[in-house]
Motif scaffolding. Sequence first.
Motif, PDB file in Angstrom:
ATOM      1  N   ALA A 243       0.832  -1.207   0.000  1.00  0.00           N
ATOM      2  CA  ALA A 243       0.000   0.000   0.000  1.00  0.00           C
ATOM      3  C   ALA A 243       0.869   1.261   0.000  1.00  0.00           C
ATOM      4  CB  ALA A 243      -0.925  -0.004   1.212  1.00  0.00           C
ATOM      5  N   LEU A 244       1.936   1.250   0.800  1.00  0.00           N
ATOM      6  CA  LEU A 244       2.831   2.406   0.849  1.00  0.00           C
ATOM      7  C   LEU A 244       3.523   2.633  -0.495  1.00  0.00           C
ATOM      8  CD1 LEU A 244       4.461   2.009   4.390  1.00  0.00           C
ATOM      9  CD2 LEU A 244       2.850   3.775   3.655  1.00  0.00           C
ATOM     10  N   LEU A 245       3.881   1.562  -1.173  1.00  0.00           N
ATOM     11  CA  LEU A 245       4.490   1.710  -2.495  1.00  0.00           C
ATOM     12  C   LEU A 245       3.479   2.265  -3.496  1.00  0.00           C
ATOM     13  CD1 LEU A 245       6.698  -1.508  -2.732  1.00  0.00           C
ATOM     14  CD2 LEU A 245       7.464   0.844  -2.402  1.00  0.00           C
ATOM     15  N   GLY A 246       2.196   1.898  -3.326  1.00  0.00           N
ATOM     16  CA  GLY A 246       1.152   2.484  -4.163  1.00  0.00           C
ATOM     17  C   GLY A 246       1.015   3.981  -3.919  1.00  0.00           C
ATOM     18  N   VAL A 247       1.060   4.372  -2.636  1.00  0.00           N
ATOM     19  CA  VAL A 247       1.024   5.797  -2.287  1.00  0.00           C
ATOM     20  C   VAL A 247       2.262   6.504  -2.832  1.00  0.00           C
ATOM     21  CG1 VAL A 247       1.025   7.456  -0.375  1.00  0.00           C
ATOM     22  CG2 VAL A 247      -0.342   5.368  -0.213  1.00  0.00           C
ATOM     23  N   PHE A 248       3.409   5.815  -2.786  1.00  0.00           N
ATOM     24  CA  PHE A 248       4.650   6.371  -3.325  1.00  0.00           C
ATOM     25  C   PHE A 248       4.513   6.688  -4.818  1.00  0.00           C
ATOM     26  CE2 PHE A 248       8.456   5.124  -5.779  1.00  0.00           C
ATOM     27  CZ  PHE A 248       9.306   6.165  -5.427  1.00  0.00           C
ATOM     28  N   VAL A 249       3.938   5.758  -5.578  1.00  0.00           N
ATOM     29  CA  VAL A 249       3.750   5.979  -7.018  1.00  0.00           C
ATOM     30  C   VAL A 249       2.877   7.205  -7.260  1.00  0.00           C
ATOM     31  CG1 VAL A 249       2.716   5.027  -9.120  1.00  0.00           C
ATOM     32  CG2 VAL A 249       4.121   3.562  -7.645  1.00  0.00           C
ATOM     33  N   ARG A 250       1.779   7.296  -6.511  1.00  0.00           N
ATOM     34  CA  ARG A 250       0.882   8.442  -6.668  1.00  0.00           C
ATOM     35  C   ARG A 250       1.590   9.745  -6.294  1.00  0.00           C
ATOM     36  NH1 ARG A 250      -5.129   8.997  -3.849  1.00  0.00           N
ATOM     37  NH2 ARG A 250      -5.698  10.993  -4.834  1.00  0.00           N
TER      38      ARG A 250
END
Length: 460
Positions: A243-250
């Motif tokens: 989830a944090l990596l998804g937030v990172f991409v955004r």
Amino acid sequence: MSIHSRWLMISVGLGILLNPLNSSMVSVAIPSLQNVFQLDFTGVSWIIFSFYIASAIAQPVMGKASDLFGRRKIFLTGLVVAFIASLLAPLSPTFGWLIVFRIVQAIGTSMMVAVGMAIVRIHITEKQATALSVLSIFLSGAAAIGPFIGGVIIHWWGWPAIFFVNIPFVVVSFLLSWRNIPEDEPSTSVAVGMSLRKWFDLIDLSGILLFTVGLVALLLGLLSAKSGHISLGNVIVGLIGLALLGVFVRHELKATSPFIPLRTFAKYPAMTWVNVEFMLVNVLYYSLFFGLPSYLQMVRHVSEFQTGILMLTLGLCSLVTSPLAGRWIDKSGPGPALLVSAILMTLGSVWLVILNQTSPVISVCLALATFGISNGLNNVGMQAALFQSSPKEIIGVASGLFNTSRYLGTILSSLLISIVMGGKFNFEGFQVLGIILTVIALTLVFMSRRRRESRQLHES
């Protein structure tokens, strides 16, 4: 080239070689560390993970920091940090403290790599290409002979020596750098009147934290699959990391000065595929680089000294091949060389699968030679493919992304070995690893052929 320029190259070269030297020497030390700290194979793998994660983050950050504080100051500070880490790491009372000093060491050595090339490019104006090629030899040569040096010194003095061996390099480099690297003025447009908050925005501190915490959490979750006993806690940690990596991409897509400029990948698909291919190349190469020494020591019961000598085959073949590959690629482009490299990696991977516990040592040497030649072709070929696929106006960004792909590949290689082997390195796991590497190598053959065909179609 003047005498001062030569001394400048030596000063910088002795500093920048510390990062690849320390990343490669540890490949021979893993069995010793596992025994000393009573760890399973997955646990000891964090000695590799920590170094590459810290290097992947520190190098671009320190490159930006050099604009604020000056390249000479960053380089000299990196030497001091590396000295402190190399002195304290062997005294670590626990493996956790060793990881802390390993991270500090990665940050210190990355400070030198981040600005070393720039120092030479700015202060050496005559025969600049030759100067940069000499620095490349420092980098590739240190990585190539690292396992040999590590094997020899561990055999005679134990694992702490792989840290103490840095001290002479650091001291000599510091004395020479203090004398030979000229003072440089930091960028006034960046440094004057900049608040701490603006500095954090410049280096994208939020992106760095999201990337680091997300990646470490995801690795912890994935490594719980090492023996098939997956706990709910590890699943939750892994999902948090994802989830944090998804937030990172955004976050990176919106950031004005992103840590990893993801929009560049979407804008230049040809460059993106080069980076994907380079990441797979590094997954394959470093899986062998870190896996084979453990196979030799834990399965074949070969000493650290003999393992280091055998691994020298890999480094020497790579070093000899690189200049020859440069001439070939200058004439024919990167396509043929990368296709041959992918075929050699396929043959080498198959060779690993058919090795058994009584195979003669010459068989291991032939597999290492095959991978060494392919690595020499890749060192030059992938860089040339990057230049072909990247517009000139973003070549600096493209080079940064290229290094990021390298580090992600090395991290994934360690993850692959840890999951396949679980708690103990064994022969059956090594054969499974060989099968996986064969699949990756065949994928690279397919990708090389597709890119070559696409290039020929575009030219026609």
